[in-house]
Design a protein around this motif. Structure first.
Motif, short mmCIF file in Angstrom:
data_model
loop_
_atom_site.label_atom_id
_atom_site.label_comp_id
_atom_site.label_asym_id
_atom_site.label_seq_id
_atom_site.Cartn_x
_atom_site.Cartn_y
_atom_site.Cartn_z
N LEU A 93 0.80 -1.10 -0.40
CA LEU A 93 -0.14 -0.27 -0.07
C LEU A 93 1.09 1.40 -0.28
CD1 LEU A 93 -2.47 -0.35 2.20
CD2 LEU A 93 -2.93 -0.81 0.31
N ARG A 94 2.51 0.82 1.33
CA ARG A 94 3.13 2.31 0.69
C ARG A 94 3.06 3.01 -0.27
NH1 ARG A 94 5.28 0.97 4.52
NH2 ARG A 94 4.04 1.79 6.76
N THR A 95 3.64 1.59 -0.72
CA THR A 95 4.09 1.53 -2.53
C THR A 95 3.47 2.08 -3.71
OG1 THR A 95 6.19 -0.21 -1.71
CG2 THR A 95 5.48 0.95 -4.09
N THR A 96 2.44 1.49 -3.24
CA THR A 96 1.57 2.40 -4.74
C THR A 96 1.27 3.44 -4.25
OG1 THR A 96 0.56 -0.49 -4.42
CG2 THR A 96 -0.83 1.77 -5.41
N PHE A 97 1.01 3.82 -3.00
CA PHE A 97 0.13 5.16 -2.70
C PHE A 97 1.84 6.57 -3.31
CE2 PHE A 97 0.38 8.57 0.57
CZ PHE A 97 -0.68 9.26 -0.43
N VAL A 122 1.83 8.87 6.03
CA VAL A 122 2.53 8.76 6.88
C VAL A 122 1.26 8.03 8.02
CG1 VAL A 122 4.11 8.09 9.01
CG2 VAL A 122 4.52 10.19 7.62
N GLY A 123 0.39 8.38 8.74
CA GLY A 123 -1.00 8.16 9.79
C GLY A 123 -1.90 7.30 8.69
N ASP A 124 -2.55 7.73 7.63
CA ASP A 124 -3.97 7.28 6.90
C ASP A 124 -2.66 5.93 6.18
OD1 ASP A 124 -5.75 8.84 7.32
OD2 ASP A 124 -5.15 10.92 5.67
N VAL A 125 -1.55 6.18 5.92
CA VAL A 125 -1.30 4.77 5.12
C VAL A 125 -0.86 3.71 6.33
CG1 VAL A 125 0.69 3.50 4.30
CG2 VAL A 125 -0.63 5.34 3.51
N LEU A 128 -4.31 1.84 7.54
CA LEU A 128 -4.75 0.71 6.71
C LEU A 128 -4.04 -1.12 7.07
CD1 LEU A 128 -5.09 2.12 3.24
CD2 LEU A 128 -6.92 2.38 3.97
N GLN A 129 -3.23 -0.89 8.40
CA GLN A 129 -2.36 -2.05 8.26
C GLN A 129 -3.47 -2.68 8.86
OE1 GLN A 129 0.62 -2.17 11.48
NE2 GLN A 129 0.04 -0.02 11.66
N HIS A 130 -4.39 -2.39 10.29
CA HIS A 130 -5.35 -2.94 10.61
C HIS A 130 -6.40 -3.27 10.06
CE1 HIS A 130 -3.42 -1.30 13.82
NE2 HIS A 130 -3.53 -0.31 13.77
N GLU A 306 -11.88 3.24 6.25
CA GLU A 306 -12.06 4.07 5.95
C GLU A 306 -12.55 5.30 5.39
OE1 GLU A 306 -16.34 3.33 7.29
OE2 GLU A 306 -16.79 0.95 5.80
N TYR A 307 -11.69 5.99 6.38
CA TYR A 307 -11.71 7.10 6.97
C TYR A 307 -10.42 6.99 5.98
CZ TYR A 307 -10.66 12.19 8.07
OH TYR A 307 -10.12 13.36 8.08
N ALA A 308 -9.48 6.69 5.93
CA ALA A 308 -7.87 6.89 5.45
C ALA A 308 -8.41 6.16 4.13
CB ALA A 308 -6.52 5.17 6.54
#
Length: 605
Positions: A93-97, A122-125, A128-130, A306-308
């Motif tokens: 996800l981090r790489t894609t973003f 940082v925070g929103d990505v 999504l780990q959860h 969802e918010y992230a």
């Protein structure tokens, strides 16, 4: 969460499907083994009352030990597989973003505050780990383990099985629903306060020196404390509501357990159930609800995810994140593919900038550009031609569009209309990385990393032998009048321990060390005195004697050596020509030069 916002996350999860399936398998084994372990323990305890044969106790004891080992081993496997999948998904996800974010710079920096953008990156990505562990995974486990437990208890009592189903529905839907209703408003407030605090902290760090000088630091510190206190209060309230949901889950668990006890006692009294199974059913009911404990906090993690996802989708708008390959294919102009001497094609289908001659020819044809949200265009139908090896100065008042031309040539921005060509090839066909790699660029603001002078000079080539390159680096430092610096001198982050003039000269030295036959210089010597500027520019021109050079400047001294001077005003080209030609015309450039001479005379007096 909308499907389009979930698509990237779903794709990342599918790529880790092996670990996800392993975690589900191990989790199911661990859950059912846990229920079986406590059921067997309850049955064994009940059997001891009746003094069973020794072999019965040996079998039950061995079964309990085996189930305990199976539960521990499968739980370890479940944790290992699920967390490995989670961290791999987060990495993807981090790489894609970041891959979608990079093509949007620098324009995206003008749309978002630095702190807010940092919070999203940082925070929103990280939020999504959860999604897999806390949102997608628990319902699967609850359904599978509950189903097996209900089938098991139905063998002994249909009513106890119905009670477990009712308890499952309450803990899986009613309690999370109440938590959602409590958390919806509170979670929004927590996120807003967190984003506000992040933005304020970033601005204080960036502007610390100015705030200190102008006596505003104490006021800003007070604002930070207020924002921090507000965030802490909202987080405490949010945590209290989550604890309330967990408490309700525990309450339902004990109510169901007491219900199982009451129903079992009633059935034992009627002779429909053997009393030896009472402890087994009670412990089975109490254990199975441990698997649904994660359902109580699932809504909070679901809302955060969802918010992230929404914030990340807003950061990289769907219209802005078209596949780069497809976009280039759409923009390719017919007839350009045959110019193999000018460009080549790499493995990904992008064109690389390969120059046959000693320098680059540049052409702008009716180029216009307007910043998003601006009421006026920065460039209005600009047409220019820069011959290979020519030296061109672009002058004009601030806001006339000079720097915008450089941004367009570097593909940092896309023109609203018109075409830019390098060596008769549309810039849309060129890979921006190859343009950057073959261009020597000095912008108005250059970034310097914490390290040594040598590290910052060789920012894009750190694998060179230090001893072999030392002489060349020192020669370049001497050329930009930085001979007083050592290659081992420390540079602070953002070059805080360097003067503005030293920063500019270090940026010029960095450009002189790079390869390429195209020089794009934006106010490279604005912080230098006239004597140092003349020396630096003399050495720079000597190195770029055969190269194409574009110089943006406000000072008009030393432009006699330029092959062409372009005068701009309000996004348009108002005059072009050599220094002598423009002076003889006595137009806009002539007036600017007279004002400059008058100012220099006043300073000398």
């Amino acid at each position: 969460m909308k499907v389009k916002e979930l698509a990237v996350l779903s794709k990342a999860m599918m790529q880790e499907r092996k670990d996800i399936l392993l975690s589900i398998m191990f989790g199911f084994i661990a859950g059912t083994a846990g229920v079986a372990l406590f059921s067997a323990s309850g049955y064994m305890i009940s059997q001891t009352v009746f003094a069973p044969p020794l072999y019965t106790l040996i079998v039950l004891t061995s079964m309990v030990k085996l189930l305990g080992f199976v539960r521990a081993a499968s739980r370890y496997g479940e944790r290992l597989a699920s967390h490995r999948a989670t961290f791999s998904i987060l990495s993807r996800l981090r790489t894609t973003f970041f891959a979608k974010l990079i093509p949007l710079t620098p324009g995206i920096l003008n749309k978002n505050r630095s702190g807010d953008l940092l919070a999203r990156i940082v925070g929103d990505v990280e939020s999504l780990q959860h999604y897999f562990l806390r949102v997608a995974y628990p319902p699967v486990m609850v359904v599978m383990v509950f189903l097996c437990t209900v089938i098991f208890t139905a063998v002994y009592s249909f009513w106890i099985a119905c009670l477990l189903v009712a308890g499952m529905l309450i803990t899986a839907f009613v309690v999370p629903g109440l938590v959602v209703s409590w958390q919806r408003k509170r979670s929004d407030q927590v996120r807003q306060q967190r984003a506000k605090l992040s933005s304020e902290v970033t601005e204080v760090l960036y502007g610390f020196r100015d705030l200190k000088i102008y006596g505003q630091l104490a006021q800003r510190e007070q604002m930070l404390e207020q924002a921090s206190d507000s965030l802490a209060r909202e987080q405490q309230r949010s945590a209290a509501q989550l604890l309330r949901g967990q408490s309700m889950h525990i309450l339902v668990t004990y109510l169901v357990t007491w219900g199982v006890l009451a129903i079992a006692a009633f059935l034992i009294g009627k002779g429909e159930l053997s009393g030896v199974f009472l402890g087994m059913l009670i412990l089975a009911a109490q254990t199975v609800f441990e698997e649904s404990a994660a359902m109580a906090v699932l809504p909070a993690y679901k809302q955060d995810s969802e918010y992230a996802a929404i914030r990340l989708a807003e950061t990289v708008q769907p219209g802005d994140v078209k596949d780069i390959q497809a976009e280039r294919a759409e923009q390719d102009e017919p007839g350009q593919q045959g110019k193999r001497g000018k460009i080549s094609q790499d493995l990904q289908g992008n064109h690389s900038m390969i120059v046959d001659g000693p320098a680059v020819a540049i052409e702008l044809s009716n180029v216009s550009f307007q910043y998003e949200g601006e009421w006026r265009a920065a460039l209005k139908e600009v047409s220019l031609h820069f011959a290979p090896g020519s030296k061109t100065a672009i002058v004009g008042p601030s806001g006339s569009g000079k720097s915008t031309i450089l941004d367009l040539l570097l593909k940092l921005r896309t023109p609203s209309s018109g075409v830019l060509r390098l060596n008769e090839v549309s810039i849309n066909e060129l890979n921006e990385e190859s343009i950057w790699r073959n261009t020597r660029v000095v912008l108005q603001q250059s970034h310097f990393f914490r390290g040594t002078i040598r590290d910052n000079l060789l920012a894009d080539d750190q694998n060179l032998d230090e001893e072999r390159e030392a002489e060349r680096l020192l020669r370049v430092l001497n050329a930009v009048q930085l001979q007083h610096l050592s290659l081992k001198d420390i540079v602070y982050e953002k070059g805080e321990n360097l003067s503005d003039g030293e920063k500019q000269r270090l940026a010029i030295a960095r450009a002189m060390l790079r390869p390429g036959t195209l020089w794009l210089l934006d106010e490279p010597t604005s912080a230098l005195d006239y004597v140092t500027e003349a020396r630096v520019m003399k050495n720079l021109m000597a190195q770029a004697v055969n190269d194409t050079l574009l110089l943006i400047c406000h000072r008009l001294t030393g432009l006699e050596q330029m092959h062409q001077i372009v005068v701009m005003d309000q996004g348009r080209v108002v005059e072009t020509g050599t220094f002598d030609e423009l002076m003889s015309q006595k137009g806009y450039f002539y007036e600017m030069k007279q004002i400059e001479l008058q100012m220099i005379g006043d300073q000398g007096a």
